[in-house]
Design a protein around this motif. Sequence first.
Motif, PDB file in Angstrom:
ATOM      1  N   MET A   1      -7.371  57.338  20.287  1.00  0.00           N
ATOM      2  CA  MET A   1      -6.226  57.841  19.527  1.00  0.00           C
ATOM      3  C   MET A   1      -4.938  57.317  20.146  1.00  0.00           C
ATOM      4  O   MET A   1      -4.706  57.470  21.340  1.00  0.00           O
ATOM      5  CB  MET A   1      -6.279  59.373  19.555  1.00  0.00           C
ATOM      6  N   SER A   2      -4.104  56.701  19.337  1.00  0.00           N
ATOM      7  CA  SER A   2      -2.842  56.136  19.838  1.00  0.00           C
ATOM      8  C   SER A   2      -1.807  57.240  20.057  1.00  0.00           C
ATOM      9  O   SER A   2      -2.040  58.401  19.744  1.00  0.00           O
ATOM     10  CB  SER A   2      -2.280  55.127  18.844  1.00  0.00           C
ATOM     11  N   ALA A   3      -0.662  56.841  20.543  1.00  0.00           N
ATOM     12  CA  ALA A   3       0.436  57.772  20.783  1.00  0.00           C
ATOM     13  C   ALA A   3       0.916  58.353  19.465  1.00  0.00           C
ATOM     14  O   ALA A   3       0.819  57.699  18.424  1.00  0.00           O
ATOM     15  CB  ALA A   3       1.580  57.036  21.477  1.00  0.00           C
ATOM     16  N   PRO A   4       1.441  59.565  19.513  1.00  0.00           N
ATOM     17  CA  PRO A   4       1.953  60.160  18.273  1.00  0.00           C
ATOM     18  C   PRO A   4       3.136  59.390  17.711  1.00  0.00           C
ATOM     19  O   PRO A   4       3.861  58.723  18.454  1.00  0.00           O
ATOM     20  CB  PRO A   4       2.396  61.560  18.688  1.00  0.00           C
ATOM     21  N   LEU A   5       3.293  59.481  16.389  1.00  0.00           N
ATOM     22  CA  LEU A   5       4.524  59.003  15.750  1.00  0.00           C
ATOM     23  C   LEU A   5       5.455  60.203  15.677  1.00  0.00           C
ATOM     24  O   LEU A   5       5.127  61.231  15.075  1.00  0.00           O
ATOM     25  CB  LEU A   5       4.226  58.470  14.353  1.00  0.00           C
ATOM     26  N   ARG A   6       6.635  60.057  16.263  1.00  0.00           N
ATOM     27  CA  ARG A   6       7.548  61.197  16.403  1.00  0.00           C
ATOM     28  C   ARG A   6       8.684  61.098  15.385  1.00  0.00           C
ATOM     29  O   ARG A   6       9.432  60.122  15.371  1.00  0.00           O
ATOM     30  CB  ARG A   6       8.084  61.235  17.831  1.00  0.00           C
ATOM     31  N   LEU A   7       8.803  62.115  14.554  1.00  0.00           N
ATOM     32  CA  LEU A   7       9.763  62.102  13.456  1.00  0.00           C
ATOM     33  C   LEU A   7      11.030  62.874  13.811  1.00  0.00           C
ATOM     34  O   LEU A   7      10.968  63.923  14.456  1.00  0.00           O
ATOM     35  CB  LEU A   7       9.156  62.764  12.215  1.00  0.00           C
ATOM     36  N   GLY A   8      12.139  62.367  13.336  1.00  0.00           N
ATOM     37  CA  GLY A   8      13.373  63.140  13.273  1.00  0.00           C
ATOM     38  C   GLY A   8      13.717  63.299  11.803  1.00  0.00           C
ATOM     39  O   GLY A   8      13.832  62.300  11.088  1.00  0.00           O
ATOM     40  N   ILE A   9      13.851  64.533  11.359  1.00  0.00           N
ATOM     41  CA  ILE A   9      14.094  64.787   9.937  1.00  0.00           C
ATOM     42  C   ILE A   9      15.516  65.282   9.731  1.00  0.00           C
ATOM     43  O   ILE A   9      15.888  66.336  10.249  1.00  0.00           O
ATOM     44  CB  ILE A   9      13.092  65.817   9.377  1.00  0.00           C
ATOM     45  N   ALA A  10      16.295  64.526   8.972  1.00  0.00           N
ATOM     46  CA  ALA A  10      17.672  64.908   8.679  1.00  0.00           C
ATOM     47  C   ALA A  10      17.752  65.391   7.246  1.00  0.00           C
ATOM     48  O   ALA A  10      17.451  64.641   6.308  1.00  0.00           O
ATOM     49  CB  ALA A  10      18.600  63.717   8.878  1.00  0.00           C
ATOM     50  N   GLY A  11      18.153  66.638   7.076  1.00  0.00           N
ATOM     51  CA  GLY A  11      18.202  67.222   5.736  1.00  0.00           C
ATOM     52  C   GLY A  11      17.044  68.182   5.570  1.00  0.00           C
ATOM     53  O   GLY A  11      15.888  67.768   5.549  1.00  0.00           O
ATOM     54  N   LEU A  12      17.362  69.465   5.480  1.00  0.00           N
ATOM     55  CA  LEU A  12      16.305  70.481   5.385  1.00  0.00           C
ATOM     56  C   LEU A  12      16.439  71.265   4.096  1.00  0.00           C
ATOM     57  O   LEU A  12      16.344  72.481   4.067  1.00  0.00           O
ATOM     58  CB  LEU A  12      16.353  71.398   6.611  1.00  0.00           C
ATOM     59  N   GLY A  13      16.649  70.553   3.015  1.00  0.00           N
ATOM     60  CA  GLY A  13      16.598  71.173   1.695  1.00  0.00           C
ATOM     61  C   GLY A  13      15.133  71.286   1.276  1.00  0.00           C
ATOM     62  O   GLY A  13      14.219  71.269   2.093  1.00  0.00           O
ATOM     63  N   THR A  14      14.938  71.368  -0.019  1.00  0.00           N
ATOM     64  CA  THR A  14      13.594  71.541  -0.553  1.00  0.00           C
ATOM     65  C   THR A  14      12.625  70.496  -0.025  1.00  0.00           C
ATOM     66  O   THR A  14      11.528  70.821   0.428  1.00  0.00           O
ATOM     67  CB  THR A  14      13.658  71.398  -2.096  1.00  0.00           C
ATOM     68  N   VAL A  15      13.036  69.226  -0.089  1.00  0.00           N
ATOM     69  CA  VAL A  15      12.111  68.156   0.270  1.00  0.00           C
ATOM     70  C   VAL A  15      11.854  68.144   1.781  1.00  0.00           C
ATOM     71  O   VAL A  15      10.709  68.025   2.233  1.00  0.00           O
ATOM     72  CB  VAL A  15      12.646  66.792  -0.203  1.00  0.00           C
ATOM     73  N   GLY A  16      12.922  68.285   2.564  1.00  0.00           N
ATOM     74  CA  GLY A  16      12.759  68.295   4.016  1.00  0.00           C
ATOM     75  C   GLY A  16      11.819  69.392   4.468  1.00  0.00           C
ATOM     76  O   GLY A  16      10.912  69.166   5.287  1.00  0.00           O
ATOM     77  N   ILE A  17      12.021  70.580   3.922  1.00  0.00           N
ATOM     78  CA  ILE A  17      11.139  71.694   4.282  1.00  0.00           C
ATOM     79  C   ILE A  17       9.708  71.413   3.795  1.00  0.00           C
ATOM     80  O   ILE A  17       8.727  71.733   4.463  1.00  0.00           O
ATOM     81  CB  ILE A  17      11.696  73.022   3.705  1.00  0.00           C
ATOM     82  N   GLY A  18       9.593  70.772   2.640  1.00  0.00           N
ATOM     83  CA  GLY A  18       8.261  70.395   2.145  1.00  0.00           C
ATOM     84  C   GLY A  18       7.539  69.468   3.105  1.00  0.00           C
ATOM     85  O   GLY A  18       6.332  69.613   3.346  1.00  0.00           O
ATOM     86  N   VAL A  19       8.270  68.541   3.683  1.00  0.00           N
ATOM     87  CA  VAL A  19       7.667  67.608   4.646  1.00  0.00           C
ATOM     88  C   VAL A  19       7.236  68.362   5.909  1.00  0.00           C
ATOM     89  O   VAL A  19       6.121  68.162   6.418  1.00  0.00           O
ATOM     90  CB  VAL A  19       8.655  66.472   4.991  1.00  0.00           C
ATOM     91  N   VAL A  20       8.115  69.235   6.393  1.00  0.00           N
ATOM     92  CA  VAL A  20       7.754  70.037   7.571  1.00  0.00           C
ATOM     93  C   VAL A  20       6.466  70.813   7.303  1.00  0.00           C
ATOM     94  O   VAL A  20       5.535  70.836   8.124  1.00  0.00           O
ATOM     95  CB  VAL A  20       8.902  71.011   7.932  1.00  0.00           C
ATOM     96  N   LYS A  21       6.371  71.412   6.138  1.00  0.00           N
ATOM     97  CA  LYS A  21       5.194  72.225   5.807  1.00  0.00           C
ATOM     98  C   LYS A  21       3.918  71.385   5.765  1.00  0.00           C
ATOM     99  O   LYS A  21       2.863  71.814   6.230  1.00  0.00           O
ATOM    100  CB  LYS A  21       5.398  72.895   4.448  1.00  0.00           C
ATOM    101  N   ILE A  22       4.003  70.206   5.174  1.00  0.00           N
ATOM    102  CA  ILE A  22       2.799  69.357   5.104  1.00  0.00           C
ATOM    103  C   ILE A  22       2.355  68.974   6.515  1.00  0.00           C
ATOM    104  O   ILE A  22       1.166  69.036   6.844  1.00  0.00           O
ATOM    105  CB  ILE A  22       3.054  68.086   4.264  1.00  0.00           C
ATOM    106  N   ILE A  23       3.304  68.595   7.356  1.00  0.00           N
ATOM    107  CA  ILE A  23       2.939  68.178   8.714  1.00  0.00           C
ATOM    108  C   ILE A  23       2.336  69.347   9.484  1.00  0.00           C
ATOM    109  O   ILE A  23       1.394  69.179  10.262  1.00  0.00           O
ATOM    110  CB  ILE A  23       4.161  67.564   9.422  1.00  0.00           C
ATOM    111  N   GLN A  24       2.850  70.549   9.244  1.00  0.00           N
ATOM    112  CA  GLN A  24       2.292  71.715   9.933  1.00  0.00           C
ATOM    113  C   GLN A  24       0.919  72.093   9.366  1.00  0.00           C
ATOM    114  O   GLN A  24      -0.010  72.395  10.113  1.00  0.00           O
ATOM    115  CB  GLN A  24       3.265  72.894   9.817  1.00  0.00           C
ATOM    116  N   LYS A  25       0.798  72.027   8.048  1.00  0.00           N
ATOM    117  CA  LYS A  25      -0.459  72.456   7.414  1.00  0.00           C
ATOM    118  C   LYS A  25      -1.587  71.444   7.629  1.00  0.00           C
ATOM    119  O   LYS A  25      -2.744  71.809   7.823  1.00  0.00           O
ATOM    120  CB  LYS A  25      -0.216  72.642   5.909  1.00  0.00           C
TER     121      LYS A  25
END
Lengths: 429, 429
Positions: free
Chosen positions: A1-25
């Motif tokens: 397994m390679s190193a993680p890809l580390r994200l910085g997310i700018a903008g936490l509206g509907t879509v940003g929160i949707g991305v956070v949720k998918i990564i967590q789920k």
Amino acid sequence: MSAPLRLGIAGLGTVGIGVVKIIQKHADLVSVRCGRPVTITAVSARDRTRNRDADLSEFAWEADAVSLAQRDDVDLFVELIGGDAGVAKDSIEAALRAGKDVVTANKALLALHGQELAELAEAEGRVIRFEAAVAGGIPVIKALTESLAGNGINRVMGVMNGTCNYILTRMESAGLPYETVFEEARQLGYLEADPTLDVGGIDAGHKLAILAAIAFGTRVNFDAVEIEGIVRVSIDDIHRAEDMGYRIKLLGVAQMTARGLEQRMSPCLVPADSPLGQLNGGTNMVVIEGDSAGQIVLRGAGAGEGPTASAVMSDVIEIARGTRLPTFGRPAASLAAAQPARTAVPAAYYMRMELQDKPGALAKVAAVLGDSGISIDRMRQYGHASRDGVPVLVVTHKTTPEAIDHAIAALPRTGVLTGDPVELRIEEV
Amino acid sequence: MSAPLRLGIAGLGTVGIGVVKIIQKHADLVSVRCGRPVTITAVSARDRTRNRDADLSEFAWEADAVSLAQRDDVDLFVELIGGDAGVAKDSIEAALRAGKDVVTANKALLALHGQELAELAEAEGRVIRFEAAVAGGIPVIKALTESLAGNGINRVMGVMNGTCNYILTRMESAGLPYETVFEEARQLGYLEADPTLDVGGIDAGHKLAILAAIAFGTRVNFDAVEIEGIVRVSIDDIHRAEDMGYRIKLLGVAQMTARGLEQRMSPCLVPADSPLGQLNGGTNMVVIEGDSAGQIVLRGAGAGEGPTASAVMSDVIEIARGTRLPTFGRPAASLAAAQPARTAVPAAYYMRMELQDKPGALAKVAAVLGDSGISIDRMRQYGHASRDGVPVLVVTHKTTPEAIDHAIAALPRTGVLTGDPVELRIEEV
């Protein structure tokens, strides 16, 4: 397994929160599909105190998106702020210059500054992906850039603004005028803060310009898109079109002709039994015509938290897997500055006018059409239903936009019309 | 510009020649899109002397596909021979062992030996891509493997055999019985040499098994697909279904349930006004339901030279660009051996039977349905149109396949039927 890809997310509206949720789920699923974990290091948004529908406690907070984009512990900058300039553009440029890849859903920015950003990304050896910028969850960027990469593209079309399609289908199904349904849509929260972005066709025009650039290998040129919104679509036209077997859609069409690149976003008639004609509500559809693949139709949700976040994740996973594509599917320097062309491809047209109820009126109309070089496929005169006159509908055989313009200018001079004639293109699908 | 990607193409039927033509026609386009030229080094086919619709004079000829696969001047082996074993399998294995990547359109081979080939490819550090194996020119493999990679998949469905869809829509539009249209299709050259591959649902079953493996991260398991072809679909059922607002399609459905993985390929009713219901002729459609993306519908030509070659080129270009994905979208070792499950997801069902025209017959039928735990949504009794009895149609509320099986077994014991009852599942779309 390679190193993680580390994200910085700018903008936490509907879509940003949707991305956070998918990564967590779906952390495990994404990890196994990428061959490496995808994690979020830091996030930023305008208002830290706002209550959001996701647990952000494990992420660092940056008040400033540019600072987020430059963090050493961020590999991939996800821009979900929006807007065609300002902090969205600044932060993407900062990310590229700091050696980060970029994923964005920002159609306006790409439509207006796509070439410049593509060149910067290439100069820095970085990639920009933007599946979410066009048609939400529908994988149309990937389809054009990759799946149909062995095709010369003949035409790209689409219904790409769910709000407009909602308004048009709601007008039809409920028999309500534009103004009433527009107000409904506003109250339902379907409209952008500046509603002309939606109903004026600008948002959809941004998307069309992006698709055209990929399809035809040209520099994105939003200014050359002929745009007309849905404001002049009347409930009368919706009903009359239905009588003739058509539906009215805000349809984007891009095609390369000998005269140059035609790009238009305008209300058009399409056959009611075609896939585009059958599209109801907020759903989007993109039709791509390749010289080998033939017609490919893609349909799905064009907006919303889940679908748009799904598209963002598609780009994130692509980058996590090590796939590195040029922004518009080919080197930025190879993108040609296409000659913009006004619509000249012939089509059938729908015309509606109200005539004075007196002998010879129809003959004068027919004479104008004939003089304009327009031949009539079908004509229908209705009973004296309107207070304004006798409604007459014409569906022409294929003719040129110039001939239609000529007729529209000449018709009022007959003196037999009680108002302005209406014309709408019937796009062949 | 990097070194060219050099292809060896085995199999010069319709698809192979289509690929040659695209590479010849679009050499510049492909080169700029890949950042490197794509060339053909050598080809092979059974019969060198056959007249083919392309200029092959610049390519080396190999009589044997395995030798072609092992040539030092081939980087990518394109297998378009077909067949679930024999030279297709041998040559792919030889290519992988010789350090070549592989592109194939071979659905049967992947459905039966996909796991083994995926493991071999990984062991050799090579990739196998197969967009053309499922639904021709429709980019469904890429959609599942990449675009929806951030989604848990709820269900994958599709009409994936154009010949069957042609037969069913032609029966409906021309009012002709199955046997007549089957014979037409044979004369038009639409059928495989062994027509049961088409009308028996086997070809479409291969495709479904491949999609299920990618969608659910499971080992491809064609043997677990419940397959029924279209042979028992009568013109009567087509017309009766139409009366009730449905169309009959050979529909593949894969979904993961608590009991295991359901995979079925069978004639089903779908609403006439749904995208699947509106699919006519040889066109294919795949519907993917993701937990974030919602329902994505992909439609296009499922077969033919251009569309299939377009899909092959999509894989070739992907590899030329340096994208390297695991065969089923995740490491082969991570693919789970899913528990196969017989269809248990409840659905509405369509039932048709012929009753003796005597008092109490309908009551007995209704009693059997009630005893089976089936509740009736709609029932329709027709006038005495049939020589066999009184046609009766039932559309049930959602019920289990077990309840339907129980009713189908019990109905003949009522003594009021003049023939066997027919049941067809109404898939919720």
